[in-house]
Write an enzyme that holds these catalytic residues in place. Structure first.
Site, PDB file in Angstrom:
ATOM      1  N   VAL A   1      -2.589  32.495  35.687  1.00  0.00           N
ATOM      2  CA  VAL A   1      -2.563  31.509  34.796  1.00  0.00           C
ATOM      3  C   VAL A   1      -1.786  30.227  35.411  1.00  0.00           C
ATOM      4  O   VAL A   1      -2.322  29.096  35.151  1.00  0.00           O
ATOM      5  CB  VAL A   1      -2.157  31.957  33.600  1.00  0.00           C
ATOM      6  N   GLU A   2      -0.632  30.536  36.287  1.00  0.00           N
ATOM      7  CA  GLU A   2      -0.088  29.479  36.532  1.00  0.00           C
ATOM      8  C   GLU A   2      -0.683  28.579  37.698  1.00  0.00           C
ATOM      9  O   GLU A   2      -0.584  27.563  37.783  1.00  0.00           O
ATOM     10  CB  GLU A   2       1.446  29.921  36.853  1.00  0.00           C
TER      11      GLU A   2
END
Length: 348
Positions: A140-141
């Site tokens: 996600v990051e």
């Protein structure tokens, strides 16, 4: 033969003076143009000077070096614009989740998982944090380390510390931590890039988190979350462990509720993410889990907007731990749902 008589003495002096004046004017003009080109620099900025004074007095920094860093740092208006329009503030859940729960992100997550399976297993064994949660955070990051940010960290942190009053205190602290981090590791503060908020590396740690939770997980006596996925994996796991992850604990439970349940029963703001009611108390208010949970388990009631209604969830202790990474219920739910997809596909 043509003879050229020398200029009278007073005219010769006047010519020399004019040449000197012209030289000074060109020098001055060059300086003005240079300063104009760097009007976005923080050289001489009063808040920057206060940071310099504090770091010199309290942390033993060299003043000239800090002055040079601030002179090189540049205000970035695009950073301020980005801070005012994060996705979780502008998108409903049914659009927001589509950013992270894609086929490509799942496929790359499986590849990352398989590449680092031994490291992930060791991190899970040592911290109790599931491998799929670690991978989902990195996915996600930064898309598993592929997209870690294009802004110089020093520009992001100075812009937000000195030109974003609403969160100046927070980013001033992060700027100080970044300068201490780079000094301690012998890194040039101008060399590293990150997000528009100054987050860094595979797991997008802020400088204070880097200093507090990043670890050397491969035993090479260096902590590197920019280029070393082993350190990044260990650091994300350590972050969750230090924030109270409960090994084997549940994260969320799907729930049911009807339209009569008051809105204030559900999460309204970031500060509401910590569970303050038991499952039994929420049931009395009309929000019931769709599977068995202990009546005394602490939970947060959440509803997420769909294209044609809402879905309801209970966030449990480990869900709250995920929000400690990013104070957003939609962010934490995206991490959780991606982690479950990855776990299914790698067979963990």
């Amino acid at each position: 033969m043509l003879t050229i008589n020398p200029l009278p003495h007073n005219l010769a002096n006047r010519g020399t003076a004019m040449i000197r004046f012209a030289t000074l004017f060109i020098t001055l003009l060059t300086s003005v143009l240079a300063l104009s080109a760097r009007a976005d620099s923080y050289a001489g900025n009063a808040q920057a000077q206060a940071v310099i004074d504090q770091l010199v007095a309290e942390e033993g920094f060299d003043r000239d070096q800090l002055e040079a860093v601030m002179a090189d740092a540049q205000r970035q208006d695009s950073i301020i614009e980005a801070m005012d329009r994060p996705a979780e503030k502008t998108k409903p859940w049914y659009d927001y989740r589509e950013i992270f729960l894609t086929e490509q992100r799942a496929e790359e997550g499986v590849a990352f998982f398989n590449t680092h399976r031994e490291t992930l297993a060791r991190a899970e064994a040592e911290t109790g944090v599931p491998a799929e949660i670690i991978v989902a955070i990195i996915g996600v990051e930064t898309y598993y380390g592929r997209i870690t940010g294009s802004y110089r960290v020093i520009d992001a942190l100075t812009t937000l510390a000195f030109d974003y009053p609403r969160r100046s205190e927070f980013f001033t602290k992060e700027l100080k931590n970044y300068l201490m981090l780079t000094r301690d590791q012998g890194i040039n503060p101008a060399d590293f890039k990150g997000s528009y908020a100054g987050a860094m590396g595979y797991g997008q740690f802020m400088p204070s988190s880097y200093r507090a939770y990043a670890i050397d997980f491969d035993g090479d006596d260096k902590i590197d979350i920019w280029n070393n996925p082993v350190d990044a994996i260990g650091s994300v796991a350590n972050y969750f462990a230090e924030h109270g992850w409960r090994s084997g604990g549940d994260v969320v439970a799907i729930a049911k509720a009807d339209s009569s349940v008051p809105d204030d029963v559900f999460v309204q703001k970031r500060k509401d993410l910590k569970p303050v009611r038991t499952v039994a108390e929420l049931a009395e208010l009309g929000v019931e889990p769709m599977r068995d949970l202990p009546d005394d388990a602490m939970a947060t009631a959440m509803k997420f907007e769909l294209a044609d209604g809402y879905e309801y969830w209970m966030g449990l202790h480990n869900f709250y731990v995920i929000t400690r990474y990013n104070l957003s219920a939609m962010y934490a739910m995206s991490v959780y749902q991606l982690s479950q997809r990855l776990a299914d596909e790698v067979g963990s």
